[in-house]
Scaffold this motif. Sequence first.
Motif, short mmCIF file in Angstrom:
data_model
loop_
_atom_site.label_atom_id
_atom_site.label_comp_id
_atom_site.label_asym_id
_atom_site.label_seq_id
_atom_site.Cartn_x
_atom_site.Cartn_y
_atom_site.Cartn_z
N ASN A 145 0.82 -1.22 0.00
CA ASN A 145 0.00 0.00 0.00
C ASN A 145 0.85 1.26 0.00
N SER A 146 2.13 1.13 -0.37
CA SER A 146 3.05 2.26 -0.29
C SER A 146 2.96 3.12 -1.55
N PHE A 151 -0.93 1.01 -7.84
CA PHE A 151 -2.30 1.37 -7.46
C PHE A 151 -3.13 1.44 -8.73
N SER A 152 -3.91 0.41 -8.97
CA SER A 152 -4.90 0.45 -10.04
C SER A 152 -6.26 0.30 -9.36
N ASN A 184 -10.07 -9.58 -9.15
CA ASN A 184 -8.88 -10.40 -9.39
C ASN A 184 -8.71 -10.73 -10.86
N ASN A 185 -9.80 -11.08 -11.51
CA ASN A 185 -9.73 -11.40 -12.94
C ASN A 185 -9.28 -10.20 -13.76
N MET A 186 -9.76 -9.01 -13.38
CA MET A 186 -9.41 -7.80 -14.12
C MET A 186 -8.04 -7.25 -13.73
N GLY A 187 -7.52 -7.66 -12.58
CA GLY A 187 -6.18 -7.24 -12.20
C GLY A 187 -6.09 -5.96 -11.40
N PHE A 188 -7.21 -5.45 -10.90
CA PHE A 188 -7.15 -4.23 -10.07
C PHE A 188 -6.49 -4.53 -8.74
N THR A 189 -5.73 -3.57 -8.24
CA THR A 189 -5.03 -3.75 -6.96
C THR A 189 -5.85 -3.25 -5.77
N HIS A 190 -6.73 -2.29 -6.01
CA HIS A 190 -7.52 -1.68 -4.94
C HIS A 190 -8.95 -1.45 -5.44
N VAL A 191 -9.87 -1.42 -4.50
CA VAL A 191 -11.22 -0.99 -4.80
C VAL A 191 -11.49 0.24 -3.93
N LEU A 472 -7.11 5.33 -11.49
CA LEU A 472 -8.46 5.10 -10.98
C LEU A 472 -9.45 5.13 -12.13
N ILE A 473 -10.26 4.08 -12.23
CA ILE A 473 -11.31 3.99 -13.25
C ILE A 473 -12.63 3.70 -12.55
N PHE A 474 -13.64 4.48 -12.87
CA PHE A 474 -14.97 4.24 -12.30
C PHE A 474 -15.62 3.07 -13.03
N MET A 475 -16.37 2.29 -12.26
CA MET A 475 -17.01 1.09 -12.78
C MET A 475 -17.81 1.38 -14.04
N GLY A 476 -17.75 0.46 -14.97
CA GLY A 476 -18.41 0.61 -16.26
C GLY A 476 -17.48 1.12 -17.34
N GLY A 477 -16.50 1.94 -16.93
CA GLY A 477 -15.53 2.44 -17.90
C GLY A 477 -14.62 1.35 -18.42
N GLU A 478 -14.44 0.30 -17.60
CA GLU A 478 -13.50 -0.76 -17.98
C GLU A 478 -14.05 -1.67 -19.07
#
Length: 632
Positions: A145-146, A151-152, A184-191, A472-478
């Motif tokens: 978390n550093s 950070f995705s 996990n499937n999409m590879g994001f590190t944070h929500v 940072l991507i808001f849901m739906g944009g991906e």
Amino acid sequence: MKYGESLLNEHDIYLFKQGNHFRLYEKLGAHVSNIEGGEGTYFGVWAPNASEVSVIGDFNDWKPKYHPLKLRKDSSGIWEGFIQGLEEGELYKYHIVSQNGDYTVEKSDPLAFHSETPPKTASIIRDLDYSWSDKEWMNNRAELNSLSSPFSIYEMHFGSWRRPSEDEFPNFRDIASDLVEYLNNMGFTHVEFMPLMEHPFYGSWGYQISNYFAPTSRYGEPEDLMYLIDVLHQNDIGVIMDWVPSHFPTDEHSLVYFDGTHLYEYEDMRKGYHPDWNSYIFDYGRDGVRNFLVSSAMFWLDKYHIDGLRVDGVASMLYLDYSRDEGQWVPNKYGGRENLEAIDFIKSLNKEIYRNYPDVQMIAEESTAWPMVSRPTSVGGLGFGMKWNMGWMHDTLEYFSKDPIYRKHHQDELTFSFYYTFDENFVLSLSHDEVVHGKGSLLSKMPGDDWQKFANLKLLLGYTFAHPGKKLIFMGGEFGQWEEWNHDGTLNWVSLQYSPHKEIQKWVKDLNQYYKRNPVLYENDFNPNGFEFNFSDKESSVISFSRRDESEKKTILIVCNLTPVVRENYRIGVDSDGYWEEVLNSDAEPYGGSGQGNLGGVEATPVPYHSKDYSVSLTLPPLGILFLEGDL
């Protein structure tokens, strides 16, 4: 009512009066306790200007005469008492009478851990009892978390991610498995969750908070949220939560005019009322308010294992004239427009958070050029770890919304961020704010026919991942949702049956995986030594920049062709000779592209170009972005 041993000791009162009691939730509110040999519930509430305070609920037919609280004699303004036999799960409120007796009100408990589901407003007696299983994540959080970590961030509004039906909200626990699998499937590190605290008006998206210590009961019990966070941590996904110390709603049961006076808000409405949001502004100079707000921030870190707080509306806190015309605001004691009390509060908040939790991140949503937002307080900064780059978001989306034929006249809008990107620790935010209120979705903002819209969006997303700064991507944009976001609905998952949306989703997945595998793309996000802006070819609407890692002797060259014209034999200066591998190409066929590219890579030649000793000759795909790896 029994009046026995208090949960408050002399040290608590000392800290409270100093404005330094930062775990107030352990002492005030409702706590199931064993006092005077009997099981029951202790109540404590700050209401210094009240003449009477009583606890009311089903247990006394909501009549104030049965269970009055007593005012402590230490000038703290705290009322307290113990009701024997009162158990967890009971509904309650505080019945408050003002000093002159002309104002009576029923208030929710400001420090309640649980509340009724709106539009009901009673507080609920609750202990927070949960056995966590995220020890490995918490032990490794300092590394994961550093500021030098990837950070995705997937920003989401919990209620509308996958809403079961119009009449039913999703549950924290029930959706945990699906959410973890997707992230996990999409590879994001944070929500990052838009505010999850209790809020009366659902259309506020959680930004009008009525209970700063209670997750909204729309989505389940407190332990359900703990379970969700626990499962996310067990799958190495960090959790950021929006937190709103900038204002609170006007609803009578909440904080406003709490004890018959302006206790939590400024009394002068030129400072205490927010005209944009029809809400009240906290009095940051009042010790009890500072105790309350810092304790709220600490609570979510202590009890819910939150890994970061994104602090909403910082600009509105910093400026006394924010969204106010001349004569509608009160200057500070020096005649300036800065809110000195809010500045001091913000610095104190960040110092306290990082003193207790050096492995979390405090993130500012701050939309002005206020200096050193993400710099330590020791050097004069506000003390945040990171700051949303609102200027980048505005300029980039403004540029991408233009027809490519005009882009050569506006290329400076796109490249301007390269000149200030290291002034702060920036998060590049393609946030919810840009896909509501008629602004349209990310995909619908893009110009051209459908193919060009999807190509532009892939280019935008690739540019975001390549640019220095956290993502940072808001849901739906991906996956390129056509519709703008609707908080009452759900994402249009059905669109994923169509190839263009699946291809956008695959592109984001591959970007995430490549990003996480390559420290060169994140370790130096806040260090100019790892970045070079190579050139800006305005006439052709082409830009190029590099991300570097001296220790690994590696360079990633990024080239963006911002027009739908294929550019062949386009020469670009590079750092070294040898083979430059084309590792990502947004125009590749698996992403729905036309397949234009460089057959896996190119050899550099000793032809000087762009002040480099070597260069490569490339085919630039239409509305495409290339990532090429070479030696440094």
